[in-house]
Scaffold this motif. Structure first.
Motif, PDB file in Angstrom:
ATOM      1  N   LYS A 371      -3.197  -1.361  17.376  1.00 11.54           N
ATOM      2  CA  LYS A 371      -3.722  -2.342  17.448  1.00 11.54           C
ATOM      3  C   LYS A 371      -4.875  -0.919  16.769  1.00 11.54           C
ATOM      4  O   LYS A 371      -5.346  -2.921  15.634  1.00 11.54           O
ATOM      5  N   VAL A 372      -4.893  -0.910  16.228  1.00 13.45           N
ATOM      6  CA  VAL A 372      -6.055  -0.196  15.712  1.00 13.45           C
ATOM      7  C   VAL A 372      -5.491  -0.083  14.646  1.00 13.45           C
ATOM      8  O   VAL A 372      -6.505  -0.960  13.066  1.00 13.45           O
ATOM      9  N   PHE A 373      -4.260   0.168  13.743  1.00 12.26           N
ATOM     10  CA  PHE A 373      -3.939   0.273  12.569  1.00 12.26           C
ATOM     11  C   PHE A 373      -3.895  -1.278  12.344  1.00 12.26           C
ATOM     12  O   PHE A 373      -3.449  -1.535  11.109  1.00 12.26           O
ATOM     13  N   ASP A 374      -3.320  -2.093  13.264  1.00 15.05           N
ATOM     14  CA  ASP A 374      -2.621  -3.686  12.323  1.00 15.05           C
ATOM     15  C   ASP A 374      -4.386  -4.394  12.269  1.00 15.05           C
ATOM     16  O   ASP A 374      -4.452  -4.927  11.446  1.00 15.05           O
ATOM     17  N   LYS A 375      -5.483  -3.504  12.841  1.00 16.42           N
ATOM     18  CA  LYS A 375      -6.997  -4.360  12.022  1.00 16.42           C
ATOM     19  C   LYS A 375      -7.413  -3.372  10.895  1.00 16.42           C
ATOM     20  O   LYS A 375      -8.210  -4.188  10.077  1.00 16.42           O
ATOM     21  N   VAL A 376      -6.679  -2.501  10.328  1.00 13.60           N
ATOM     22  CA  VAL A 376      -6.575  -1.860   9.216  1.00 13.60           C
ATOM     23  C   VAL A 376      -6.471  -0.952   8.196  1.00 13.60           C
ATOM     24  O   VAL A 376      -6.607  -1.967   6.615  1.00 13.60           O
TER      25      VAL A 376
END
Length: 417
Positions: A371-376
């Motif tokens: 989910k963090v990777f999807d944000k950045v």
């Protein structure tokens, strides 16, 4: 050697590498062997390059022979450095992806006097040739090779696999859930006991012992967790990999300075490097991974690409973990400790103790790596102090190259804890 208009000189240059007559690499290496008595690692690198195929399945050229051939063409035909670098980039792009030609992508700006993006000067205005910022990089691969070249050290570097007591007690990071998660996610990496798990640590210090000085120095240290607890934090097995210094803090631009280290870490993770184990008297393919980072909170913001000032400063829970603005002190207060109490704890209902209201919210949920990777992943970054205003002032503001490419890609369940 100066190469001018003399035909004799060019003939000599072409004679160094004649495809029809063979590479003559063995004769060349034998001729220069005595010159590497003080630097045996360089000779070892040349010997390795003379045996390494240009790409998998290539039988005509090795890495060394291909480089020599290209350089002879450059010298023989008087190519400029710029044209040669462009040709080398094109050839590398045309060859199979696994080719081992040198990457010259970072050499384009060697002769520039200012940054092509932010126009910042390379040298200080008054001092002339004094650089505005200095980066020292100490390659990590030779250090790893030196460790394994000593039988005693090579044996210690497999302690976590051969000698660790596995009784469920937490004595070392090898007993941690994150270590076990990596073992389960990447069994091939875990089964090779020589593979290294590293920690990266960095922070600013002022070498002049003056609080009024704005000069800052940032060392980047690497720690090896394959060793037992009594050794992994010893000076002998901790080494300086990067050192950058200047009149201003790197801030968001720290990614630029970390690039050579991250390139080596990615190479060690994806491909590995051939290393000789003196304890077992054999060669093996060494790989390594960035296991974790160690830093204080401000440096944590630089490394992770998360804003550590303002209303939202905590990666855990992000929007659910906001601070309260205090008008008198003009600062944010983060009095949300009650959220971490058990649901029925009596302190949750005591208004007079905690900022005048009851707290019934639960603990913020840990964000998974995916989910963090999807944000950045779609954040576009332009480095340089003049582009600082384009960065987000809340939450995630950039893709940190080592964290996003190395840690988030491995899908750690608790990346930001």
């Amino acid at each position: 050697m100066h190469v001018g208009d003399s035909g004799e000189t060019r003939d000599n240059v072409r004679g160094v590498h004649d495809v029809d007559g063979g590479d003559q690499l063995e004769d060349m290496l034998h001729a220069v062997k005595d010159q590497f008595d003080d630097n045996p690692s360089m000779l070892e690198s040349l010997l390795s390059d003379s045996e390494k195929p240009l790409y998998e399945g290539c039988t005509k050229y090795t890495r060394l022979s291909a480089i020599l051939k290209l350089y002879n063409l450059k010298a023989g035909h008087g190519w400029t450095d710029t044209s040669f670098n462009m040709l080398l980039e094109l050839v590398k792009d045309m060859l199979p992806k696994d080719n081992v030609l040198p990457d010259v992508s970072r050499t384009h700006h060697e002769s520039l006097e200012s940054c092509p993006i932010c126009k910042a000067l390379r040298y200080k205005k008054r001092e002339g040739a004094v650089p505005a910022k200095v980066l020292w990089y100490f390659p990590i691969v030779p250090s790893f090779k030196r460790w394994f070249s000593k039988a005693e050290d090579a044996k210690k570097l497999t302690w976590h696999f051969d000698s660790r007591v596995d009784d469920g007690m937490l004595r070392h990071l090898a007993d941690s859930p994150q270590w076990r998660f990596i073992d389960g996610k990447f069994p091939k990496f875990a089964n090779e006991k020589h593979n290294l798990r590293l920690a990266l640590s960095t922070d600013k210090f002022n070498p002049f012992s003056s609080l009024s000085s704005t000069y800052s120095t940032w060392p980047v240290m690497l720690v090896t967790y394959n060793l037992p607890p009594s050794l992994c934090m010893k000076r002998r097995f901790m080494f300086l990999s990067l050192l950058f210094q200047g009149s201003k803090q790197p801030g968001n631009d720290i990614d630029v300075y970390l690039t050579p280290l991250i390139d080596d870490l990615i190479m060690l993770w994806e491909e590995g490097v051939e290393v000789f184990n003196a304890h077992r008297n054999e060669k093996f393919n060494l790989k390594a991974m960035l296991f974790c980072t160690i830093q204080d909170f401000p440096a944590y913001g630089n490394l992770s690409g998360y804003t550590v000032k303002g209303e939202i400063t905590r990666p855990i829970g992000t929007e659910d973990y906001k601070g309260t603005w205090l008008k008198a002190s003009r600062k944010h207060d983060y009095s949300v400790h009650c959220q971490f109490l058990p649901p029925n704890h009596p302190y949750r209902r005591r208004k007079n103790v905690f900022y005048g209201k009851q707290e019934f919210k639960g603990q913020p949920k840990v964000i998974l790596g995916e989910k963090v990777f999807d944000k950045v992943k779609n954040i576009e970054i332009t480095f340089g102090k003049k582009h600082k205003s384009t960065l987000s002032m809340k939450g995630l503001k950039k893709v940190f190259i080592s964290l996003a490419a190395s840690l988030l890609e491995t899908s750690f369940s608790e990346t930001f804890t």
